[in-house]
Every structure is written in structure tokens, then in C-alpha cells.
Design a protein around this motif. Structure first.
Motif, PDB file in Angstrom:
ATOM      1  N   THR A   1      -4.671 -10.370   4.886  1.00  0.00           N
ATOM      2  CA  THR A   1      -4.250 -11.755   4.656  1.00  0.00           C
ATOM      3  C   THR A   1      -2.747 -11.864   4.881  1.00  0.00           C
ATOM      4  O   THR A   1      -2.019 -10.870   4.852  1.00  0.00           O
ATOM      5  CB  THR A   1      -4.581 -12.197   3.220  1.00  0.00           C
ATOM      6  N   ASP A   2      -2.299 -13.089   5.076  1.00  0.00           N
ATOM      7  CA  ASP A   2      -0.860 -13.309   5.220  1.00  0.00           C
ATOM      8  C   ASP A   2      -0.123 -12.862   3.967  1.00  0.00           C
ATOM      9  O   ASP A   2       0.971 -12.303   4.051  1.00  0.00           O
ATOM     10  CB  ASP A   2      -0.566 -14.777   5.509  1.00  0.00           C
ATOM     11  N   ALA A   3      -0.718 -13.073   2.809  1.00  0.00           N
ATOM     12  CA  ALA A   3      -0.096 -12.666   1.549  1.00  0.00           C
ATOM     13  C   ALA A   3       0.043 -11.143   1.479  1.00  0.00           C
ATOM     14  O   ALA A   3       1.072 -10.628   1.026  1.00  0.00           O
ATOM     15  CB  ALA A   3      -0.902 -13.177   0.364  1.00  0.00           C
ATOM     16  N   GLU A   4      -0.976 -10.415   1.943  1.00  0.00           N
ATOM     17  CA  GLU A   4      -0.905  -8.945   1.956  1.00  0.00           C
ATOM     18  C   GLU A   4       0.196  -8.467   2.901  1.00  0.00           C
ATOM     19  O   GLU A   4       0.952  -7.544   2.572  1.00  0.00           O
ATOM     20  CB  GLU A   4      -2.238  -8.349   2.388  1.00  0.00           C
ATOM     21  N   LYS A   5       0.288  -9.107   4.052  1.00  0.00           N
ATOM     22  CA  LYS A   5       1.329  -8.732   5.018  1.00  0.00           C
ATOM     23  C   LYS A   5       2.711  -9.018   4.453  1.00  0.00           C
ATOM     24  O   LYS A   5       3.614  -8.175   4.543  1.00  0.00           O
ATOM     25  CB  LYS A   5       1.136  -9.486   6.338  1.00  0.00           C
ATOM     26  N   ARG A   6       2.891 -10.204   3.872  1.00  0.00           N
ATOM     27  CA  ARG A   6       4.194 -10.555   3.284  1.00  0.00           C
ATOM     28  C   ARG A   6       4.570  -9.583   2.176  1.00  0.00           C
ATOM     29  O   ARG A   6       5.708  -9.141   2.080  1.00  0.00           O
ATOM     30  CB  ARG A   6       4.186 -11.989   2.759  1.00  0.00           C
ATOM     31  N   SER A   7       3.605  -9.251   1.347  1.00  0.00           N
ATOM     32  CA  SER A   7       3.849  -8.320   0.245  1.00  0.00           C
ATOM     33  C   SER A   7       4.260  -6.944   0.773  1.00  0.00           C
ATOM     34  O   SER A   7       5.191  -6.315   0.249  1.00  0.00           O
ATOM     35  CB  SER A   7       2.595  -8.200  -0.619  1.00  0.00           C
TER      36      SER A   7
ATOM     37  N   SER B   1      -0.132  -5.191   9.680  1.00  0.00           N
ATOM     38  CA  SER B   1       0.227  -6.183  10.694  1.00  0.00           C
ATOM     39  C   SER B   1      -0.586  -6.042  11.978  1.00  0.00           C
ATOM     40  O   SER B   1      -0.575  -6.943  12.817  1.00  0.00           O
ATOM     41  CB  SER B   1       1.728  -6.086  11.013  1.00  0.00           C
TER      42      SER B   1
END
Length: 160
Positions: free
Chosen positions: A132-138, A118
Motif C-alpha cells: 500500500t502507499d502507506a506501507e511504502k511511505r512508512s 516499492s
């Protein structure tokens, strides 16, 4: 129980509120530095804070990883021993429960990864490319799953 070998002078007794495992929110606050440092903070939160510090040190000083790993294992065992002595009045294995110490260690690792991803890329140690946003969400989903797992353990252990 007084544990100076583990770097704390805290004394706990098997009376409320110490005879219960702390909720996930308190453990996470200890990762953030908001708990685990003050007189009266739950001993498990103090050890959770130390666990997070060790995870951070492992990222910053990887050459010290063997010593850090040994210290983390000591904290895992201390958390498990405390739980067996003050909450369960017997071995975790006999109760059919997973290790609270390992659960906190896993939650700390997941939290640090999510926190790290983050950060802006220029504030991270590695990798230096933006997450990426996907990496952060994961990563935050992993924290959520580990927190839910801790909460289920707390519910089971504290309900005995």
C-alpha cells in the motif's frame, strides 16, 4: 590501513578526506551501486556497499543467513574499528557514541525494505501482494530516520 581479510584491497590513511565519516548521501549511493566500487571511494562506502549486498543475499538465499550474519558483524566491527583508529583516535564507548557500523547496517536494512516494497508485486520475493502507499511511505520514513541518525553521528564524529 589495508584490509584484505574483509575482501578489499583499499588502503586508507588518516588524512583528508578519509579521516572523516562520509555523508548519508554517499552511503545511500553505495547502496544503489553508484559508489563504493571505484578507486578513491571512501572505505566506509565500500563496506556499506558490501553490507547492502549481504542484506540482499539474506533475502534471496535465507539458507545462508548464519554465514551472512557473521559477515555483516565483521563489517560492523571493521567500520567501528576504522572510525576509532582514523577519526576518533580512541574507543567509541569512551567517546559516548553509538556504533557507526550498526548505524550503517540499520540504514541498509531500512533501505532494502523500502526498495523492496516499492517494486511491483511480481518483482518482489515476498510478500507477493502489492504494498500500500502507506506501507511504502512508512518504509521510506524509516530510511529517512536512519539517514538522519547517520547524519547526526557524522556531524558529531567529524566535528571532534
Amino acid at each position: 590501513m589495508t584490509s584484505t581479510a574483509l575482501g578489499t584491497n583499499s588502503t586508507t590513511t588518516p588524512s583528508a578526506p578519509y579521516a572523516l565519516l562520509p555523508p548519508a548521501a554517499d552511503v545511500i549511493e553505495s547502496f544503489q551501486g553508484a559508489a563504493g566500487y571505484h578507486r578513491g571511494d571512501h572505505l566506509i562506502c565500500q563496506w556499506a556497499s558490501q553490507t547492502m549486498t549481504l542484506h540482499r543475499q539474506a533475502v534471496i538465499t535465507p539458507d545462508r543467513l548464519p554465514a551472512i550474519t557473521v559477515r555483516r558483524a565483521e563489517l560492523v566491527r571493521a567500520i567501528d574499528d576504522w572510525t576509532e583508529l582514523h577519526v576518533l583516535d580512541g574507543p567509541l564507548a569512551a567517546a559516548g557514541l553509538r556504533s557507526p557500523g550498526e548505524s550503517i547496517d540499520a540504514l541498509a536494512a531500512a533501505y532494502l525494505r523500502a526498495e523492496h516494497l516499492s517494486l511491483p508485486a511480481d518483482h518482489r520475493i515476498a510478500p507477493a501482494t502489492p504494498a500500500t502507499d502507506a506501507e511504502k511511505r512508512s518504509a521510506w520514513a524509516e530510511v529517512d530516520a536512519a539517514a538522519v541518525s547517520w547524519a547526526e553521528l557524522v556531524r558529531t564524529v567529524n566535528g571532534r
